[in-house]
Write a protein that holds these residues in place. Structure first.
Motif, PDB file in Angstrom:
ATOM      1  N   ARG A 110       0.813  -1.223   0.000  1.00 47.92           N
ATOM      2  CA  ARG A 110       0.000   0.000   0.000  1.00 47.92           C
ATOM      3  C   ARG A 110       0.852   1.283   0.000  1.00 47.92           C
ATOM      4  O   ARG A 110       0.438   2.329   0.468  1.00 47.92           O
ATOM      5  N   LEU A 111       2.051   1.204  -0.623  1.00 48.28           N
ATOM      6  CA  LEU A 111       2.823   2.426  -0.823  1.00 48.28           C
ATOM      7  C   LEU A 111       2.367   3.135  -2.082  1.00 48.28           C
ATOM      8  O   LEU A 111       2.757   4.263  -2.358  1.00 48.28           O
ATOM      9  N   THR A 149      -3.947   2.655   8.080  1.00 48.59           N
ATOM     10  CA  THR A 149      -2.560   2.294   7.820  1.00 48.59           C
ATOM     11  C   THR A 149      -1.898   1.661   9.047  1.00 48.59           C
ATOM     12  O   THR A 149      -1.039   0.800   8.949  1.00 48.59           O
ATOM     13  N   ARG A 150      -2.350   2.074  10.241  1.00 43.74           N
ATOM     14  CA  ARG A 150      -1.785   1.501  11.453  1.00 43.74           C
ATOM     15  C   ARG A 150      -2.174   0.026  11.616  1.00 43.74           C
ATOM     16  O   ARG A 150      -1.382  -0.788  12.080  1.00 43.74           O
ATOM     17  N   ALA A 195      -0.032  -1.894   9.336  1.00 42.14           N
ATOM     18  CA  ALA A 195       1.347  -1.991   9.817  1.00 42.14           C
ATOM     19  C   ALA A 195       1.514  -3.038  10.916  1.00 42.14           C
ATOM     20  O   ALA A 195       2.631  -3.443  11.217  1.00 42.14           O
ATOM     21  N   LEU A 226       7.304  -3.989   5.692  1.00 43.09           N
ATOM     22  CA  LEU A 226       7.994  -3.920   4.417  1.00 43.09           C
ATOM     23  C   LEU A 226       9.350  -3.271   4.562  1.00 43.09           C
ATOM     24  O   LEU A 226       9.572  -2.420   5.417  1.00 43.09           O
ATOM     25  N   PRO A 282      11.902  -1.260   2.225  1.00 41.46           N
ATOM     26  CA  PRO A 282      12.098  -0.624   0.927  1.00 41.46           C
ATOM     27  C   PRO A 282      13.475  -0.952   0.353  1.00 41.46           C
ATOM     28  O   PRO A 282      14.356  -1.458   1.050  1.00 41.46           O
ATOM     29  N   ARG A 306      12.233   1.229  16.611  1.00 44.05           N
ATOM     30  CA  ARG A 306      11.269   1.969  15.810  1.00 44.05           C
ATOM     31  C   ARG A 306      10.260   1.036  15.148  1.00 44.05           C
ATOM     32  O   ARG A 306       9.154   1.443  14.809  1.00 44.05           O
ATOM     33  N   PRO A 310       3.913   0.899  15.274  1.00 46.46           N
ATOM     34  CA  PRO A 310       2.457   0.676  15.162  1.00 46.46           C
ATOM     35  C   PRO A 310       1.826   0.126  16.436  1.00 46.46           C
ATOM     36  O   PRO A 310       0.603   0.191  16.585  1.00 46.46           O
ATOM     37  N   GLN A 339       8.701  -5.539  14.359  1.00 42.32           N
ATOM     38  CA  GLN A 339       7.350  -5.042  14.049  1.00 42.32           C
ATOM     39  C   GLN A 339       6.318  -6.155  14.249  1.00 42.32           C
ATOM     40  O   GLN A 339       5.137  -5.869  14.458  1.00 42.32           O
ATOM     41  N   ARG A 349       6.114  11.969  17.917  1.00 39.86           N
ATOM     42  CA  ARG A 349       6.004  10.548  17.576  1.00 39.86           C
ATOM     43  C   ARG A 349       5.962  10.360  16.059  1.00 39.86           C
ATOM     44  O   ARG A 349       6.605   9.464  15.510  1.00 39.86           O
ATOM     45  N   ALA A 350       5.231  11.254  15.382  1.00 39.52           N
ATOM     46  CA  ALA A 350       5.185  11.183  13.918  1.00 39.52           C
ATOM     47  C   ALA A 350       6.560  11.476  13.330  1.00 39.52           C
ATOM     48  O   ALA A 350       6.996  10.819  12.386  1.00 39.52           O
ATOM     49  N   ALA A 376       9.405  10.868  14.612  1.00 39.86           N
ATOM     50  CA  ALA A 376      10.299   9.724  14.808  1.00 39.86           C
ATOM     51  C   ALA A 376      10.166   8.732  13.663  1.00 39.86           C
ATOM     52  O   ALA A 376      11.128   8.057  13.302  1.00 39.86           O
ATOM     53  N   ALA A 377       8.982   8.617  13.082  1.00 40.78           N
ATOM     54  CA  ALA A 377       8.804   7.729  11.926  1.00 40.78           C
ATOM     55  C   ALA A 377       9.167   8.457  10.637  1.00 40.78           C
ATOM     56  O   ALA A 377       9.779   7.878   9.743  1.00 40.78           O
ATOM     57  N   GLY A 420      12.199   8.428   6.100  1.00 45.86           N
ATOM     58  CA  GLY A 420      11.830   8.402   4.684  1.00 45.86           C
ATOM     59  C   GLY A 420      10.399   7.929   4.543  1.00 45.86           C
ATOM     60  O   GLY A 420       9.866   7.239   5.413  1.00 45.86           O
ATOM     61  N   ASP A 433       8.623   5.818   2.570  1.00 46.78           N
ATOM     62  CA  ASP A 433       8.191   4.424   2.480  1.00 46.78           C
ATOM     63  C   ASP A 433       8.252   3.742   3.841  1.00 46.78           C
ATOM     64  O   ASP A 433       7.318   3.058   4.258  1.00 46.78           O
ATOM     65  N   THR A 434       9.358   3.927   4.539  1.00 47.83           N
ATOM     66  CA  THR A 434       9.492   3.296   5.844  1.00 47.83           C
ATOM     67  C   THR A 434       8.453   3.855   6.813  1.00 47.83           C
ATOM     68  O   THR A 434       7.851   3.104   7.583  1.00 47.83           O
ATOM     69  N   ARG A 443       5.480   5.003   6.182  1.00 43.16           N
ATOM     70  CA  ARG A 443       4.169   4.402   5.924  1.00 43.16           C
ATOM     71  C   ARG A 443       4.154   2.940   6.331  1.00 43.16           C
ATOM     72  O   ARG A 443       3.152   2.443   6.836  1.00 43.16           O
ATOM     73  N   GLY A 444       5.275   2.263   6.094  1.00 42.95           N
ATOM     74  CA  GLY A 444       5.377   0.872   6.508  1.00 42.95           C
ATOM     75  C   GLY A 444       5.179   0.716   8.001  1.00 42.95           C
ATOM     76  O   GLY A 444       4.699  -0.308   8.483  1.00 42.95           O
ATOM     77  N   LEU A 445       5.545   1.765   8.765  1.00 40.00           N
ATOM     78  CA  LEU A 445       5.384   1.722  10.224  1.00 40.00           C
ATOM     79  C   LEU A 445       3.993   2.180  10.649  1.00 40.00           C
ATOM     80  O   LEU A 445       3.726   2.302  11.829  1.00 40.00           O
ATOM     81  N   GLY A 446       3.127   2.460   9.677  1.00 37.11           N
ATOM     82  CA  GLY A 446       1.737   2.756  10.013  1.00 37.11           C
ATOM     83  C   GLY A 446       1.441   4.226  10.214  1.00 37.11           C
ATOM     84  O   GLY A 446       0.460   4.581  10.855  1.00 37.11           O
ATOM     85  N   LEU A 447       2.282   5.117   9.653  1.00 34.53           N
ATOM     86  CA  LEU A 447       2.030   6.545   9.791  1.00 34.53           C
ATOM     87  C   LEU A 447       1.101   7.008   8.675  1.00 34.53           C
ATOM     88  O   LEU A 447       1.270   6.632   7.523  1.00 34.53           O
ATOM     89  N   ARG A 448       0.105   7.850   9.009  1.00 38.83           N
ATOM     90  CA  ARG A 448      -0.702   8.480   7.952  1.00 38.83           C
ATOM     91  C   ARG A 448       0.113   9.633   7.397  1.00 38.83           C
ATOM     92  O   ARG A 448       0.156  10.710   7.956  1.00 38.83           O
TER      93      ARG A 448
END
Lengths: 266, 365
Positions: A56-57, A77-78, A81, A86, A88, A105, A109, A161, B246-247, B249-250, B254, B256-257, B259-264
């Motif tokens: 979903r990127l 998205t959370r 996650a 993923l 990259p 990190r 999520p 994760q 917190r945002a 920190a994600a 970058g 892609d990462t 969003r991969g961690l669930g950030l809007r």
């Protein structure tokens, strides 16, 4: 391990485009629970783009991606996650960040403003570090690591994760052969010992055939073949997809198909 | 490397050196001592500089008398000097420093680029266009009359907001890319600078002189009229800024990462940039574009606190210390009172250079 488990992630007639240029055409793909799939194909065939859509990127122009039967675009998205991790193609770590902080990190999520470092987070991070042999390097800055160690650190983060599904975009790029094998062994163990459903984009066909259970071959944005390595890696397919004349012989170690190139066609 | 280390046990707690895990009920977190000590020391320094500053100037007042005045027991003209002349100036200095420090930290973390600061992105320059237009064209015709009627602070605020929002609009493409932000920001800076200089060439000599003082950034003659609106804005904006940590920190990894961690992603980006723009605009409206605080302070803070991105609270408090300290120097040590903006650049830049030359880190500018 079974190929007949429930479908976790699926592309349904997905078309993907960058601006006006369509990169993936009307593609269908189903990934079942506990499978280990490698997407292969020549440069520019759309394999990384497909992986981005599965993670979903990227939003499809048409069609949809389903995660556990639910549209991934409509899932918060959370929530995604927590199930799907993923890595990259060339992830960037901020300068000075330690391995332990990078891996921590991965818990993002699962955390909230109040709950920033629970016992569960701590245990998951310690276990991910230990499992990827990164405990010793936990206090080192990520930018001071070698390429192979750095890739391990990122895989460790994806492990922390705690997602069932793991998508990796060319995780072996820029690594020497021994570190390529090191990374793929690690991903193979994640699949075999931790039951992760893995999708990986790979360039090296021999390594893909060795480590993945299922290969998906793409050309010009279209899925050309899908099946076991022996079903997919055939001399006609290599000519069609990769434009090479090649012999396919059994890998003397694993028995999986091995490509010996002869010459480039056309 | 893998075979040799596989047998080694995992560390028991992951409590890395210099950090403590805190868990009280449902609340949990990790406390890094350097990230607590740096803002704490900076806060103490701000209070000390403020206290000294209240007593110093053309009419020195002893610390005891200052304290007596603050609790309402001042004598003669002391209450007027301390509470009406000096206190608002110092309060504005502290608030402007807080706002610029944290705005710089937000921009730099977001863009993953230490060049991203409101000075470079054209936002303070946009404020200059507004203020200089109000000074130079004030009260004559058309747009100038409107600007002049607004007053210099409102004109500066309008200029900063217009430039900041234009920056966001031009950069936006389903989200904001850090590099694009910096490039478009530099282009806006150049356009606004040209406009400022054009206005200055048309100005009467007296107007040009006062416009120049404003462009440098000054705390001279600040009153509670500037301090109160600034304080109200910061009361709203600072908590929002701190809540983005917190945002951030994600985001620092970058897109892609993150969003991969669930950030809007696009939502978080919009909030971070908008808050940074508003903080800058509020600060610049009150004291002019005090130079390089937003650029230099977050980089100093990140090196002092020893972390991977500019710490928000430490950047804010160090910004306040820099502005108040520089203002104190201009009023006491230097033979002639200079606008504070000259000193923040003159003090901040060499200190950053020293940290860059001495430090282990590469300088990724």
């Amino acid at each position: 391990m079974t190929r007949t488990g429930p479908v976790r992630l699926a592309a349904e007639s997905v078309s993907l485009a960058y601006d006006e240029k369509v990169v993936v055409h009307d593609l269908d793909l189903q990934l079942t629970e506990g499978s280990f799939t490698a997407i292969v194909g020549p440069n520019g065939c759309g394999k990384s783009t497909l992986l981005r859509a599965l993670g979903r990127l990227m939003r499809p122009e048409s069609g949809q991606v389903l995660l556990d039967g639910r549209s991934i675009a409509r899932t918060p998205t959370r929530e995604v996650a927590k199930v799907l991790g993923l890595l990259p193609q060339t992830p960037v770590a901020p300068e000075g960040l330690t391995v332990a902080d990078l891996v921590a990190r991965g818990r993002h999520p699962h955390q909230s403003w109040l709950r920033q470092w629970s016992r569960g987070d701590e245990a998951a991070v310690a276990e991910a570090l230990a499992w990827t042999d990164m405990s010793e390097l936990a206090d080192r800055p990520v930018d001071a690591l070698s390429g192979g160690q750095r890739q391990r650190a990122w895989i460790s983060m994806a492990l922390a994760q705690g997602t069932d599904l793991l998508l990796l975009d060319e995780p072996t790029t820029y690594l020497d052969l021994s570190h390529q094998i090191d990374v793929l062994e690690l991903v193979g163990r994640l699949h075999a010992e931790r039951g992760r459903t893995v999708v990986v984009v790979l360039h090296d066909l021999n390594l893909a055939a060795r480590y993945a259970q299922r290969l998906v071959a793409m050309k010009d944005g279209v899925l050309v073949a899908s099946g076991t390595p022996a079903e997919v890696i055939t001399e006609p397919l290599l000519a069609d997809v990769f434009d090479i004349e090649a012999r396919v012989v059994p890998d003397p170690v694993a028995g999986t198909p091995m490509v010996v190139p002869v010459r480039r066609l056309r | 490397m893998s075979a040799a280390t596989r047998e080694l046990p995992a560390p028991a707690g992951l409590a890395a050196p210099g950090q403590t895990v805190v868990r009280i009920g449902p609340v949990s977190g990790r406390v890094r001592w350097r990230q607590v000590v740096v803002p704490a020391v900076a806060a103490v320094v701000v209070v000390l500089l403020g206290a000294v500053s209240l007593g110093r100037g053309d009419y020195p007042i002893g610390l005891a008398d200052v304290l007596r005045t603050l609790v309402g027991l001042g004598e003669g003209n002391q209450p007027f000097i301390v509470l009406q002349l000096r206190a608002p100036r110092i309060v504005v200095g502290v608030l402007v420093g807080l706002a610029l420090g944290i705005a710089g930290a937000l921009f730099q973390t977001f863009a993953r680029n230490p060049l991203a600061s409101p000075d470079i992105l054209g936002i303070t320059q946009g404020a200059s266009v507004g203020a200089v237009a109000a000074i130079v064209l004030g009260g004559t015709t058309g747009a100038g009359a409107v600007l002049g009627g607004l007053g210099i602070p409102m004109a500066a605020l309008a200029g900063a907001l217009a430039t900041g929002l234009l920056l966001m609009a031009l950069t936006w493409r389903r989200g904001i890319d850090g590099y694009r932000l910096v490039l478009i920001g530099i282009a806006l800076w150049a356009g606004a600078a040209a406009l400022t200089h054009w206005l200055l060439t048309r100005a009467e000599i007296y107007d040009a002189a006062s416009a120049y003082v404003w462009i440098t950034g000054s705390l001279n003659a600040r009153t509670w009229d500037q301090a109160v609106p600034l304080a109200v804005s910061l009361a709203v904006l600072l908590p929002v800024a701190l809540a983005t940590s917190r945002a951030l920190a994600a985001l620092q990894f970058g897109d892609d990462t993150a969003r991969g961690l669930g950030l809007r992603l696009s939502g978080s980006q919009a909030v971070v940039v908008l808050v940074a723009v508003l903080l800058t605009a509020a600060a610049v409206a009150a004291a002019g574009p005090i130079a390089y605080v937003a650029l230099v302070v977050p980089q100093i803070a990140v090196r002092l606190a020893g972390c991977s991105r500019p710490p928000l609270l430490a950047s804010a408090l160090l910004g306040a210390a820099l502005v108040v300290g520089a203002d104190l120097l201009t009023r006491t040590v230097l033979p002639q009172a200079l606008p504070v903006g000259i000193l923040t650049a003159a003090v901040g830049a060499p200190y950053l250079l020293w940290l860059l030359v001495r430090g282990r880190r590469r300088s990724t500018l």
